[in-house]
Structures are given as structure tokens and as C-alpha cells.
Design a protein around this motif. Structure first.
Motif, PDB file in Angstrom:
ATOM      1  N   CYS A   1       0.837  -1.210   0.000  1.00 17.69           N
ATOM      2  CA  CYS A   1       0.000   0.000   0.000  1.00 17.69           C
ATOM      3  C   CYS A   1       0.869   1.256   0.000  1.00 17.69           C
ATOM      4  O   CYS A   1       2.016   1.255   0.447  1.00 17.69           O
ATOM      5  N   ASP A   2       0.290   2.326  -0.522  1.00 18.80           N
ATOM      6  CA  ASP A   2       0.922   3.644  -0.467  1.00 18.80           C
ATOM      7  C   ASP A   2       0.331   4.493   0.641  1.00 18.80           C
ATOM      8  O   ASP A   2       1.002   5.380   1.173  1.00 18.80           O
ATOM      9  N   VAL A   3      -0.942   4.236   0.941  1.00 15.49           N
ATOM     10  CA  VAL A   3      -1.678   5.018   1.930  1.00 15.49           C
ATOM     11  C   VAL A   3      -2.521   4.078   2.782  1.00 15.49           C
ATOM     12  O   VAL A   3      -3.075   3.096   2.262  1.00 15.49           O
ATOM     13  N   ALA A   4      -2.610   4.354   4.073  1.00 13.91           N
ATOM     14  CA  ALA A   4      -3.574   3.677   4.949  1.00 13.91           C
ATOM     15  C   ALA A   4      -4.597   4.705   5.399  1.00 13.91           C
ATOM     16  O   ALA A   4      -4.227   5.756   5.935  1.00 13.91           O
ATOM     17  N   TYR A   5      -5.877   4.416   5.148  1.00 16.44           N
ATOM     18  CA  TYR A   5      -6.952   5.361   5.493  1.00 16.44           C
ATOM     19  C   TYR A   5      -7.964   4.647   6.388  1.00 16.44           C
ATOM     20  O   TYR A   5      -8.670   3.748   5.945  1.00 16.44           O
ATOM     21  N   TYR A   6      -8.016   5.068   7.661  1.00 13.09           N
ATOM     22  CA  TYR A   6      -8.979   4.523   8.615  1.00 13.09           C
ATOM     23  C   TYR A   6     -10.212   5.422   8.625  1.00 13.09           C
ATOM     24  O   TYR A   6     -10.225   6.484   9.234  1.00 13.09           O
ATOM     25  N   ALA A   7     -11.253   4.969   7.913  1.00 12.22           N
ATOM     26  CA  ALA A   7     -12.456   5.777   7.747  1.00 12.22           C
ATOM     27  C   ALA A   7     -13.381   5.715   8.953  1.00 12.22           C
ATOM     28  O   ALA A   7     -13.972   6.721   9.351  1.00 12.22           O
TER      29      ALA A   7
ATOM     30  N   SER B   1       6.746   3.148   9.779  1.00  9.41           N
ATOM     31  CA  SER B   1       8.187   2.902   9.628  1.00  9.41           C
ATOM     32  C   SER B   1       8.640   3.030   8.187  1.00  9.41           C
ATOM     33  O   SER B   1       9.813   3.312   7.918  1.00  9.41           O
ATOM     34  N   LYS B   2       7.715   2.859   7.242  1.00 11.09           N
ATOM     35  CA  LYS B   2       8.033   2.972   5.813  1.00 11.09           C
ATOM     36  C   LYS B   2       7.760   4.383   5.286  1.00 11.09           C
ATOM     37  O   LYS B   2       7.803   4.614   4.067  1.00 11.09           O
ATOM     38  N   LYS B   3       7.442   5.307   6.207  1.00  9.20           N
ATOM     39  CA  LYS B   3       7.259   6.734   5.890  1.00  9.20           C
ATOM     40  C   LYS B   3       6.096   6.986   4.941  1.00  9.20           C
ATOM     41  O   LYS B   3       6.092   7.955   4.175  1.00  9.20           O
ATOM     42  N   LYS B   4       5.084   6.126   5.006  1.00 10.86           N
ATOM     43  CA  LYS B   4       3.926   6.280   4.125  1.00 10.86           C
ATOM     44  C   LYS B   4       2.820   7.064   4.821  1.00 10.86           C
ATOM     45  O   LYS B   4       2.816   7.231   6.037  1.00 10.86           O
ATOM     46  N   LEU B   5       1.883   7.534   4.032  1.00  8.26           N
ATOM     47  CA  LEU B   5       0.820   8.400   4.524  1.00  8.26           C
ATOM     48  C   LEU B   5      -0.257   7.605   5.256  1.00  8.26           C
ATOM     49  O   LEU B   5      -0.750   6.593   4.752  1.00  8.26           O
ATOM     50  N   VAL B   6      -0.632   8.095   6.445  1.00  9.95           N
ATOM     51  CA  VAL B   6      -1.751   7.536   7.208  1.00  9.95           C
ATOM     52  C   VAL B   6      -2.750   8.654   7.473  1.00  9.95           C
ATOM     53  O   VAL B   6      -2.374   9.752   7.896  1.00  9.95           O
ATOM     54  N   ILE B   7      -4.013   8.367   7.196  1.00 15.56           N
ATOM     55  CA  ILE B   7      -5.104   9.300   7.501  1.00 15.56           C
ATOM     56  C   ILE B   7      -6.127   8.544   8.328  1.00 15.56           C
ATOM     57  O   ILE B   7      -6.497   7.419   7.989  1.00 15.56           O
ATOM     58  N   SER B   8      -6.571   9.144   9.419  1.00 20.94           N
ATOM     59  CA  SER B   8      -7.599   8.503  10.241  1.00 20.94           C
ATOM     60  C   SER B   8      -8.642   9.538  10.646  1.00 20.94           C
ATOM     61  O   SER B   8      -8.367  10.733  10.672  1.00 20.94           O
ATOM     62  N   GLU B   9      -9.843   9.030  10.950  1.00 23.43           N
ATOM     63  CA  GLU B   9     -10.978   9.891  11.258  1.00 23.43           C
ATOM     64  C   GLU B   9     -11.662   9.445  12.548  1.00 23.43           C
ATOM     65  O   GLU B   9     -11.458   8.332  13.029  1.00 23.43           O
ATOM     66  N   TYR B  10     -12.525  10.309  13.031  1.00 24.40           N
ATOM     67  CA  TYR B  10     -13.521   9.930  14.019  1.00 24.40           C
ATOM     68  C   TYR B  10     -14.380   8.794  13.420  1.00 24.40           C
ATOM     69  O   TYR B  10     -14.755   8.864  12.251  1.00 24.40           O
ATOM     70  N   ASN B  11     -14.690   7.695  14.079  1.00 25.69           N
ATOM     71  CA  ASN B  11     -14.417   7.377  15.466  1.00 25.69           C
ATOM     72  C   ASN B  11     -13.385   6.255  15.530  1.00 25.69           C
ATOM     73  O   ASN B  11     -13.720   5.107  15.390  1.00 25.69           O
TER      74      ASN B  11
ATOM     75  N   SER C   1      -1.864  17.378  11.893  1.00 28.49           N
ATOM     76  CA  SER C   1      -1.031  16.693  10.907  1.00 28.49           C
ATOM     77  C   SER C   1       0.425  16.652  11.332  1.00 28.49           C
ATOM     78  O   SER C   1       0.886  17.465  12.140  1.00 28.49           O
ATOM     79  N   HIS C   2       1.125  15.677  10.765  1.00 30.57           N
ATOM     80  CA  HIS C   2       2.576  15.580  10.868  1.00 30.57           C
ATOM     81  C   HIS C   2       3.068  15.298   9.456  1.00 30.57           C
ATOM     82  O   HIS C   2       2.698  14.285   8.861  1.00 30.57           O
ATOM     83  N   GLU C   3       3.889  16.174   8.918  1.00 31.70           N
ATOM     84  CA  GLU C   3       4.313  16.060   7.524  1.00 31.70           C
ATOM     85  C   GLU C   3       5.832  16.082   7.411  1.00 31.70           C
ATOM     86  O   GLU C   3       6.388  16.698   6.508  1.00 31.70           O
ATOM     87  N   GLY C   4       6.512  15.393   8.324  1.00 35.22           N
ATOM     88  CA  GLY C   4       7.959  15.387   8.321  1.00 35.22           C
ATOM     89  C   GLY C   4       8.545  14.362   7.376  1.00 35.22           C
ATOM     90  O   GLY C   4       7.836  13.616   6.691  1.00 35.22           O
ATOM     91  N   ASN C   5       9.863  14.322   7.341  1.00 38.78           N
ATOM     92  CA  ASN C   5      10.546  13.331   6.517  1.00 38.78           C
ATOM     93  C   ASN C   5      10.485  11.934   7.124  1.00 38.78           C
ATOM     94  O   ASN C   5      10.751  10.946   6.438  1.00 38.78           O
ATOM     95  N   ASP C   6      10.152  11.863   8.427  1.00 38.90           N
ATOM     96  CA  ASP C   6      10.088  10.565   9.098  1.00 38.90           C
ATOM     97  C   ASP C   6       8.796   9.818   8.798  1.00 38.90           C
ATOM     98  O   ASP C   6       8.786   8.613   8.599  1.00 38.90           O
ATOM     99  N   TYR C   7       7.650  10.527   8.752  1.00 35.96           N
ATOM    100  CA  TYR C   7       6.361   9.922   8.396  1.00 35.96           C
ATOM    101  C   TYR C   7       5.356  11.020   8.112  1.00 35.96           C
ATOM    102  O   TYR C   7       5.595  12.197   8.410  1.00 35.96           O
ATOM    103  N   GLN C   8       4.192  10.630   7.541  1.00 35.16           N
ATOM    104  CA  GLN C   8       3.137  11.589   7.210  1.00 35.16           C
ATOM    105  C   GLN C   8       1.814  11.105   7.792  1.00 35.16           C
ATOM    106  O   GLN C   8       1.451   9.939   7.610  1.00 35.16           O
ATOM    107  N   PHE C   9       1.115  12.019   8.457  1.00 39.27           N
ATOM    108  CA  PHE C   9      -0.089  11.622   9.192  1.00 39.27           C
ATOM    109  C   PHE C   9      -1.072  12.779   9.257  1.00 39.27           C
ATOM    110  O   PHE C   9      -0.682  13.931   9.438  1.00 39.27           O
ATOM    111  N   TYR C  10      -2.367  12.441   9.090  1.00 38.06           N
ATOM    112  CA  TYR C  10      -3.452  13.398   9.307  1.00 38.06           C
ATOM    113  C   TYR C  10      -4.503  12.751  10.196  1.00 38.06           C
ATOM    114  O   TYR C  10      -4.818  11.558  10.037  1.00 38.06           O
TER     115      TYR C  10
END
Length: 373
Positions: A87-93, A134-144, A297-306
Motif C-alpha cells: 500500500c501507499d496510503v492507509a486510510y482509517y475511515a 516505519s516505511k514513511k507512508k501516509l496515514v489518515i484517520s478519522e472519528y471514530n 497533521s505531521h508532515e515530516g521526513n520521518d512519516y506523514q499523518f493526518y
């Protein structure tokens, strides 16, 4: 517009969508997300676009009021590792889940007993997210994702992984607190308040209901505690420019109240709520934060998260087929009624769609980095 969309080349971006609360085949809990992916021609393979009914992990309603469960809980450690590679992105809807009572009512079935059929974050979810991070890929998660039925131990692991904490409170706007007028006002909100307040429910105006993880309910009413009861999502001028968004977009749905670690995450957007002094005093009395992030959000070189504090990708009124028209967003002002306070489609067009287009567009440019290109 359809021909232009059809001849636009696909852009392969593999999104692992997790939705444990999907009770209909139309995928309403993550439809907005799949719509954006398809409209922008992001594809799961070089040829295949995303199918809202099948391309996710979680609860699968099937025909004849039956269901299947296809979550990450069935995955071994090596399978989770493979998924994190693929995967390139993990999205927890949504991880709220499906409950026996709700499923029985929806499908006109005899109730099979109290309790949950499926839901909540699991240890496999945490293990997967650690691998993705750990693979520095994008993670997005939402309520709940933080609240019940997710256990306190799993929630703590998630909070430590991404640098913020749930305050224990959630909130929602209601256009009327009169139970005889507003059928969308949950009976449990009224009952929980009465239990702690001598059986009284003195509210009839519009306002906000704050609910704690312990079942405590705090009501703030329009003209009593609030100068304006409707929550709006507000961004600084810089963030409006970064994400191509306008300021003060209404959000009259459930959201949770989180406290980010400022050393790790930045607040992209806040909920703008018109508390007066009496309202602020009531919040302070119950230790409810008055600064309420809508997006961190965290948009560093270590990982990306919203993290989205509301259920941003859920909609009941969006047509999946409309995603097959290029430039359709140029006509968005004809597709919703701005005066309808409780209409989720206006939130999609004014906020979620431009937000996700920008996030995915920026991230897609970086995908080649970890693919070795």
C-alpha cells in the motif's frame, strides 16, 4: 466531461481503506474518499479504479441481510508486513463497528442479543500502522477511531504512535433539543443527562451536546451559553492557501475533542464555536478543552499523518457515478444547498473534496521516492 475523464491516464496509488461500520452495499461510510480517488483517476492497479462496495477492509454487508467480516484481524504478521509494503496510503475511515440491535432493525431481523458484531481498533490495526509509519507512508484517520469500542490499551498505543490524546469528550450540534420535535436527537443523550440531573431535561433550543466516555452529558444552548451554536471549521490564511480551502465551513455532525502534542503535530484547522462567557465557564467546570482541533497533521521526513476529528468521508447524498466526470467540481455550487444546515453534501464540496485532492496530489509527487524512482 465524461470523455475527458475517460481518457485521463490512471495514477496508481494503493490505498488500504479500513471501514468497520459499513452497513450498506453503497459504502456510505467511505464513499466520499472513493469518489475523490476515482474522480482524480487514482487506481489500485494500473488499470482498475476503486470499487466502493469491495475495496476496503472491514464489515461487508451482502445480499439477503447477511454479512462477511474481512478485517485485518485475520492477517498474520507476515501478511501485515506484505500489506504495508504493497500500500501507499492507509486510510482509517471508521472503526465504530456494527451492533446486533442496529443490524436487526436495519434488516427487519429478530434481534440476536445485545452487543457488537464487529468493531473497534485491534492489535492487528496497530501492528499494521507501525509498519506503515516505519516505511514513511501516509496515514489518515478519522472519528471514530479512538472511542468505544476501541479499548483503552489499543487507544493508548495509537495515541503514542501519532502524538496526540483523546480528551474523553465528543460533541455534536443539534438544531433542536426538544425530543418531541427533533427525532434525530438520540434518546440516550437525554436519558444520560436525566440520570445525573434529577430526571430533568430543561432544553428546547438548538445547541451543542458534549458527551464524555463515562456517559456524562453537558448541554450548551443557543442564546444561553452560545452566541452561535453551529460549529464551523476555521483555518488560518496560510492553511487556506496550502489546502485550497475557504474559511468557516459548517460542520453540524459528531466530532471528538483531541489534544495534540505541539512538538509532534501541527493544528491545520480548528472548530470555531461561538461560546459566550457562560458557555466557557460551563466547559471549564467539566474540564472540557475550549480549543478544539478539527485537523492535526505531521508532515515530516520521518512519516506523514493526518487526523480528522469528525467523520469527514461519510455521506448519504453523494452519487458515486458523478465521479466519472472531469471538472465536475467547477459546477459544485449547483450540486448542494448552502442553506441546508444538516446537509453533508455541502461539506463534501466545500471542504472534503478540495482537502483530499490537495493531500493526495502533494503525496503522489513523493511516492516515487520510496518506490526507488
Amino acid at each position: 466531461m465524461w470523455v475527458a475523464w475517460l481518457i485521463t491516464p490512471n495514477k496508481k496509488m494503493v490505498v488500504a481503506i479500513i471501514d468497520k461500520t459499513e452497513s450498506v452495499r453503497e459504502g456510505r461510510q467511505h464513499l466520499s474518499l472513493t469518489w475523490v480517488l476515482n474522480n482524480e483517476k487514482y487506481s489500485k492497479t494500473h488499470k482498475k479504479l476503486y470499487d466502493v462496495s469491495n475495496d476496503y477492509y472491514g464489515f461487508y454487508p451482502t445480499k439477503k441481510s447477511e454479512f462477511k467480516i474481512k478485517g485485518l484481524e485475520r492477517f498474520s504478521s507476515s501478511q501485515l508486513e506484505q500489506l504495508s509494503n504493497d500500500c501507499d496510503v492507509a486510510y482509517y475511515a471508521d472503526t465504530y463497528g456494527i451492533y446486533n440491535k442496529d443490524w436487526a432493525e436495519q434488516n427487519n431481523l429478530p434481534e440476536r442479543g445485545a452487543g457488537m458484531i464487529y468493531g473497534g481498533m485491534s492489535q492487528q490495526d496497530i501492528d499494521f500502522l507501525k509498519k506503515v509509519k516505519s516505511k514513511k507512508k501516509l496515514v489518515i484517520s478519522e472519528y471514530n477511531i479512538l472511542e468505544s469500542p476501541t479499548t483503552a490499551e489499543i487507544r493508548k498505543q495509537f495515541e503514542n504512535l501519532y502524538g496526540f490524546k483523546w480528551s474523553g469528550w465528543t460533541c455534536r450540534y443539534f438544531d433542536s433539543f426538544d425530543p418531541s420535535e427533533n427525532k434525530d436527537l438520540p434518546s440516550w443523550v437525554v436519558n444520560n443527562y436525566k440520570v445525573r440531573n434529577a430526571g430533568k431535561w430543561p432544553f428546547t433550543k438548538s445547541g451543542l451536546a458534549f458527551v464524555s466516555s463515562l456517559g456524562e452529558v453537558v448541554i450548551l444552548e443557543d442564546l444561553v451559553h452560545l452566541d452561535n451554536p453551529l460549529p464551523f471549521i476555521s483555518l488560518s490564511k496560510g492553511e487556506q492557501t496550502n489546502f485550497h480551502l475557504k474559511d468557516n465551513v459548517k460542520f453540524p455532525f459528531w466530532f471528538d475533542i483531541v489534544v495534540p502534542d505541539a512538538a509532534i503535530n501541527r493544528v491545520v484547522a480548528n472548530f470555531n464555536i461561538g461560546f459566550n462567557q457562560k458557555g466557557l465557564d460551563e466547559l471549564n467546570k467539566h474540564n472540557i478543552p475550549t480549543n478544539i482541533p478539527a485537523i492535526i497533521s505531521h508532515e515530516g521526513n520521518d512519516y506523514q499523518f493526518y487526523y480528522f476529528s469528525g467523520s469527514f468521508s461519510s455521506t448519504n447524498t453523494l452519487s458515486a457515478s458523478s465521479s466519472h466526470y472531469k471538472w465536475i467540481s467547477a459546477f459544485k455550487y449547483f450540486l448542494y444547498n448552502e442553506d441546508d444546515t444538516l446537509e453533508s453534501i455541502s461539506f463534501f464540496w466545500t471542504f472534503y473534496q478540495p482537502l483530499m485532492v490537495t493531500i493526495f496530489e502533494n503525496y503522489y509527487k513523493k511516492i516515487g521516492t520510496y518506490r526507488g524512482k
